[in-house]
Design an enzyme around this catalytic site. Structure first.
Site, PDB file in Angstrom:
ATOM      1  N   ASP A  13      -4.090  -0.068   6.170  1.00 48.09           N
ATOM      2  CA  ASP A  13      -5.197   0.743   6.682  1.00 48.09           C
ATOM      3  C   ASP A  13      -6.129  -0.176   7.465  1.00 48.09           C
ATOM      4  O   ASP A  13      -6.622  -1.180   6.921  1.00 48.09           O
ATOM      5  CB  ASP A  13      -5.957   1.422   5.542  1.00 48.09           C
ATOM      6  CG  ASP A  13      -7.141   2.228   6.048  1.00 48.09           C
ATOM      7  OD1 ASP A  13      -6.916   3.277   6.675  1.00 48.09           O
ATOM      8  OD2 ASP A  13      -8.295   1.794   5.826  1.00 48.09           O
TER       9      ASP A  13
ATOM     10  N   ASP B 205     -10.512   1.791   1.258  1.00 46.96           N
ATOM     11  CA  ASP B 205      -9.495   1.344   2.208  1.00 46.96           C
ATOM     12  C   ASP B 205      -8.155   1.135   1.521  1.00 46.96           C
ATOM     13  O   ASP B 205      -7.101   1.446   2.091  1.00 46.96           O
ATOM     14  CB  ASP B 205      -9.954   0.040   2.874  1.00 46.96           C
ATOM     15  CG  ASP B 205     -11.217   0.231   3.700  1.00 46.96           C
ATOM     16  OD1 ASP B 205     -11.370   1.322   4.301  1.00 46.96           O
ATOM     17  OD2 ASP B 205     -12.054  -0.683   3.751  1.00 46.96           O
TER      18      ASP B 205
ATOM     19  N   GLU C  11      -1.036   3.371  10.430  1.00 45.90           N
ATOM     20  CA  GLU C  11      -1.499   4.614  11.028  1.00 45.90           C
ATOM     21  C   GLU C  11      -1.187   4.637  12.520  1.00 45.90           C
ATOM     22  O   GLU C  11      -1.291   3.614  13.204  1.00 45.90           O
ATOM     23  CB  GLU C  11      -3.010   4.778  10.822  1.00 45.90           C
ATOM     24  CG  GLU C  11      -3.428   4.962   9.387  1.00 45.90           C
ATOM     25  CD  GLU C  11      -4.934   4.989   9.250  1.00 45.90           C
ATOM     26  OE1 GLU C  11      -5.484   6.043   8.863  1.00 45.90           O
ATOM     27  OE2 GLU C  11      -5.566   3.960   9.527  1.00 45.90           O
TER      28      GLU C  11
END
Length: 398
Positions: free
Chosen positions: A185, A362, A269
């Site tokens: 992340d 996170d 991501e």
């Protein structure tokens, strides 16, 4: 690319500056020729025609003839490749644009090693590379020059440092074969959070360096354009910027290598960083909101090296990097699957409103990414589930 620090003499540096100027001049002429083309007009000249025009230009301008024809022809060849990439539908690229002095400083040499150019080692820390018109130029032998090199590129950064990069594709990092999957992340406060619980921070300028940078920027705003004082201030700012970029690149290289060696599958991501870092100024008729805050966020995103880290992971671990949709990964509980915006108490704390698990926000998002949990907009895919509400846990009474 295997890049090394060049150590040219003052006379050699003058020759390298001329090569950069000639390559940039020829490139800009080719850009200008193609900028006049439009549908219905005769096509712009190709590489062979441009080479003939270059021969005529060298005959008419002694300052251009004093430079290396190899450097100038290679600039035309690079422009031709850039135009082919622009018109390639399978791998589209941006249209070749103008190159600016002080920002685009470099040239490329292509040829057979031993005939057009060569490289040799002098001592444990010093090597030499042959360059047209400059002769043997020394560089720091920080590692062995890889075999099979057919070209190299010389560049000069904003700090005034010269580098030579030998074009060769390095071998990928082998997978460990342990079957482990990691999720990453990316954020601003924490550059990269791993699903294993590790928080990675991208190094930046120190507080004294940031204070000095602000002083230099204020001094630059007061300096007269074209003055020697303005040039010295720009050079000092460039050195600080280059120092920050070097730290960011070093962190990305070491971090990506470590992750590629430890995990078989790497999930990140699928972020559109270019869209996320666009300016919020808007237009005069429709001005943007929170422009200064958005500008600060953009600088934080770019300073964290989001794109550089993923790009180096894809280079070192090809086929092992998977991109996951980022929708609601920070609002979903990695323990029970509950999606609730209220669970994200702050930037660093995630407290699930359903099961009560508490962890770093996170790290929680990284665990969702590692599991491949990506919820589409409002919790549905529009086919098997509705899109008008977010998924919730059923009550025990139900």
């Amino acid at each position: 690319m295997s890049r090394y620090r060049l150590i040219p003499t003052p006379a050699q540096e003058a020759v390298l500056r001329d090569h950069c100027g000639h390559a940039r001049y020829v490139w800009n002429l080719a850009v200008e020729q193609h900028s006049h083309w439009h549908p219905g007009r005769k096509s712009a000249p190709g590489y062979l025609e441009q080479c003939r025009q270059l021969t005529q230009a060298r005959a008419g301008y002694p300052w251009l003839a004093a430079g290396s024809q190899t450097v100038q022809q290679q600039a035309l060849r690079d422009f031709t490749r850039a135009m082919k990439a622009f018109f390639d539908p399978e791998n589209p690229a941006g249209r070749p644009s103008w190159r600016k002095a002080g920002r685009d400083e470099g040239f490329r040499i292509v040829g057979q090693r031993g005939r057009q150019w060569d490289v040799r080692r002098l001592s444990r820390k010093t090597g030499q590379v042959w360059m047209p018109k400059a002769g043997w130029v020394r560089f720091r032998w920080s590692r062995a020059v890889p075999p099979g090199v057919k070209s190299y590129r010389v560049t000069r950064d904003r700090a005034g440092r010269w580098h030579v990069a030998f074009a060769v594709i390095p071998a990928p990092v082998p997978a460990p074969g342990n079957g482990q999957v990691v999720g990453i992340d990316r954020g601003v406060a924490v550059a990269a959070a791993l699903s294993t619980g590790h928080l990675l921070h991208c190094p930046a300028l120190t507080a004294p360096e940031r204070a000095r940078l602000r002083r230099l920027q204020r001094k630059l705003a007061r300096a007269k354009r074209g003055s020697n004082r303005r040039g010295r201030v720009k050079h000092a700012i460039g050195r600080l910027r280059a120092r920050e970029a070097d730290r960011r690149k070093d962190w990305a290289e070491k971090t990506s290598t470590g992750i590629a060696r430890r995990f078989d599958v790497i999930r990140v991501e699928d972020l559109k960083i270019t869209n996320m870092t666009r300016s919020a100024k808007g237009t005069r008729e429709n001005p943007g909101k929170n422009v200064r805050q958005k500008a600060g966020l953009n600088r934080g995103i770019l300073r964290s090296g989001w794109g550089l880290l993923v790009r180096r992971l894809e280079d070192k671990a090809p086929g092992r990097v998977e991109k996951i949709k980022p929708a609601l990964t920070s609002q979903r509980c990695s323990a029970c699957g509950q999606v609730d915006r209220a669970s994200r108490e702050s930037q660093a704390v995630f407290r699930c409103t359903a099961c009560g698990v508490v962890c770093n926000a996170d790290v929680n998002a990284a665990r969702n990414i590692a599991a491949g949990h990506a919820v589409t907009a409002r919790g549905g895919d529009g086919v098997a589930r509705p899109v008008n509400r977010e998924p919730h846990l059923l009550l025990p009474s139900a």
